[in-house]
Design an enzyme around this catalytic site. Sequence first.
Site, PDB file in Angstrom:
ATOM      1  N   GLY A   1      31.940  11.979 -44.422  1.00 32.71           N
ATOM      2  CA  GLY A   1      32.086  12.267 -45.851  1.00 32.71           C
ATOM      3  C   GLY A   1      32.148  10.959 -46.601  1.00 32.71           C
ATOM      4  O   GLY A   1      31.163  10.282 -46.756  1.00 32.71           O
ATOM      5  N   CYS A   2      33.335  10.549 -47.032  1.00 28.73           N
ATOM      6  CA  CYS A   2      33.561   9.162 -47.428  1.00 28.73           C
ATOM      7  C   CYS A   2      33.505   8.801 -48.905  1.00 28.73           C
ATOM      8  O   CYS A   2      33.023   9.541 -49.731  1.00 28.73           O
ATOM      9  CB  CYS A   2      32.620   8.199 -46.723  1.00 28.73           C
ATOM     10  SG  CYS A   2      32.381   8.549 -44.999  1.00 28.73           S
ATOM     11  N   ALA A   3      34.048   7.591 -49.152  1.00 29.64           N
ATOM     12  CA  ALA A   3      34.025   6.959 -50.467  1.00 29.64           C
ATOM     13  C   ALA A   3      33.376   5.597 -50.325  1.00 29.64           C
ATOM     14  O   ALA A   3      33.551   4.938 -49.308  1.00 29.64           O
ATOM     15  CB  ALA A   3      35.459   6.773 -50.967  1.00 29.64           C
TER      16      ALA A   3
END
Lengths: 500, 374
Positions: B25-27
């Site tokens: 997922g992540c930022a």
Amino acid sequence: MESQLPAEFMVNVDHERCRRCKRCVINCSFSAIEFKDKVTPNHRLCVACHRCATFCPEGAITITENPLEYKYGYNWTPEIRKNILKQAESGGIILTGMGNPRPYPIYWDHMLIDACQVTNPSIDPLREPMELRTYLGAKPECVEFDSEHISLETELAPQVKLDIPVVFAAMSYGAISLNAHKALAMAAKRMGTLMNTGEGGLHEELASYTDRIIVQVASGRFGVTSKYLNNSALVEIKIGQGAKPGIGGHLPGEKVGEDISKTRMIPVGTDALSPAPHHDIYSIEDLSQLIYAIKETTDYKKPVSVKIAAVHNVAAIASGIVRAGADIVMIDGFRGGTGAAPMVIRDHVGIPIELALAAVDERLRQEGIRNRASILVGGSIRQSADVVKAIALGADACVIGTASLIAMGCRVCQKCYTGNCAWGIATQKPELVRRLNPEIAADRLCNLLTAWGHEIQEVLGSLGINAIESLRGSRERLRGVGLPQEALDILGIKHAGIGQ
Amino acid sequence: MKCDGLMNPEVSKTSERVHQRIPSGCAISGMMSEEGRRIDGRVIIKSIACMHDRSNGLGGGFAAYGIYPKRKHQYAFHMMYDNVEAKEATEEIFKDIFNVDMDEPIPTHRENGISNPPLLWRYFLEAPENKLEFISERDYVMKMVMRINSEVEGAFVASSGKNMGAFKGVGYPEDIGKFYKLEDYSAYIWTAHGRFPTNTPGWWGGAHPFTLLDWSVVHNGEISSYGINKRYLEMYGYRLELRTDTEVIAYLFDLLVRRHKLPIDKAVMSLASPFWKDIDRMEPEQKKIATAIRQVYGSSLLNGPFSIILGHSRGMIGLNDRIKLRPMTAARKDDMLYMASEESAIREIAPDLDEVWSPRAGTAVIGTLKEEVE
């Protein structure tokens, strides 16, 4: 000699429903139905082409297999016993048509496709673009720009655009009728794909479709002129055919009428013989010469394809073909169809297209030359799922022969070589040919491709990708079921149950 | 498989991780000064920390450009080792293939919840002249990176560029940033990543950024075309043994820009190409270029949901997939270019912006250092 062969099928007429209109009698092109006070079948002559049953207005006809039982023998099957009877009566090679019907493993049916869940969204092809466009032709390793980084310096080799990665297989005018050829050409044009003349030359009535036609150069060189080569989308050198690798062709003289004689450039009534090899190609360097002779003739404006049958050493042969200068390699698997082939060859020679394709794609990648040619595959592509799996294994596009004939009405009775096709497809008899309405047949072909196109788009969407090139060669999206490790290794896929 | 011990041993055993691909997922966040002003690491930590909830503590990392100005002509190798044996084996190879000018432990701060880090060491290397007779310097270094990653059990090259470095590990990115003492580094480009791996435990080598030479990639998303991207790269000698889809992005940039010499905007076009329906409506010259790029580079098309920030020695590039299935916002303030998964992460460090926009699907934001910046 009196034949001992029993009938293969039984034609069952329900005389209570039959109103004696004789439509079945008129429609049967194999003389299996007569009218003697009532409809009277001659079971021995029935080939199960379904023409009578389809056209009986009362639905009074059914066709069943002859229930005559043979004493069980796992080894001496009824088919083998019947073939021996045939040869004992005739002394000849057993001829047959269509593709290999034997129960060899069908690898397509042992491969399953991935789909997205949670971490990457699937894409709805009804809402988002879903691209199937494919270009056939040699690609350079990279493109180069001028020093300003603005204009393109690389000139690409000729490319042929396909709106759907499915093209019609090579079937000659001679093997199939002019109406069938017209239908294929019309459908190819409408769907943005290609038809293939096969080795029988190009009938002048198809002149307006030439940008959608692959013209073939086979060992008989029928109809090959400079004009023929230039009036095409691309040129294909036919070395071999999946149904009969290493075997030539034979169109009997009785099929060579006025029109075919003109198209093939041979006298009326003479047998059209295609030698087993090209007699100017005895090795790879000769093939290279022919490729470049064609390129010179067409001013390097047409991609040149080389078609081979899938045989044991197919990967090395394909590599040689690419290095010899071909822009496209067409591989035809051992289940590919034919108008006529010796049964011994059709049923026992060659290898499955799934394995051949996987081996060729991998070999070309190992050699770093996969970009130098497109790969077309055929040999029993039956449904859109087969197309998806073939592309995931590494094909650029698929060719369909039998499937396109079935769409036009073919019932796969395997009697193409008799010239009696009741559906007007594999025949030259005018009264049979006119049974096939090219417009309607073209509509049916277009419908088939449209349906497959939608299905391929659905699968791409479920895979979370929106361009066919992201599927091409992406074997990671396939898993095998019930395959031995060697097959998985050759196909380059993991067994189902193994994650990423 | 190498690197096994690099994953968090508390989460799973070495033997359980065999060639796993790790969708995530992540930022992501990135910032760059076009003037080449160097900014210390606290700013980028603040930005990525703002998106704490987009990661789950199983991976965080940073790439920084311009941090080793005194050694800018040497390759700075950031290494992760499972154990001393791996370190010794790698150093044995380094001695053989490079001139090692200096080596030292990467300074870390051990008191903030980061557990079980591998041995972290950095080296400043030069490629010996006599090895470069038949191969360019960068091809040589690339081959050596591939060799160490695939051949030395328990050793992993975290970064290998000049005047840049990657700092990454298992943990929340703000903790990783403090762990590596990023306040002590000043860079003109910073990128950052907070990770939310979805089906495997995090491991130190698997955190972003992924790098090769000067290229670094932080990535939010999953590359659904991974299978063919990988096979395409293998044709050119890349070894994709980390099995993370992000790896292909770094290598594709290396292949297209460094080796095939495509201009950056054309390379980006091949990775997230326009749709045919749009290409067909372009002006003839543009159409010819876009068509040729799709014809030739179909296998490098990145498909599936992604937003990425790519760092390189001369700039920073932000890119979304063709239908923008992952978020990305870009902004400018004076000579600063910002990109992040969320606008909040930009506002957190630059509340007053000249311009904020949402880049269109498949349209790259290309930031380039001014030419006079060294």
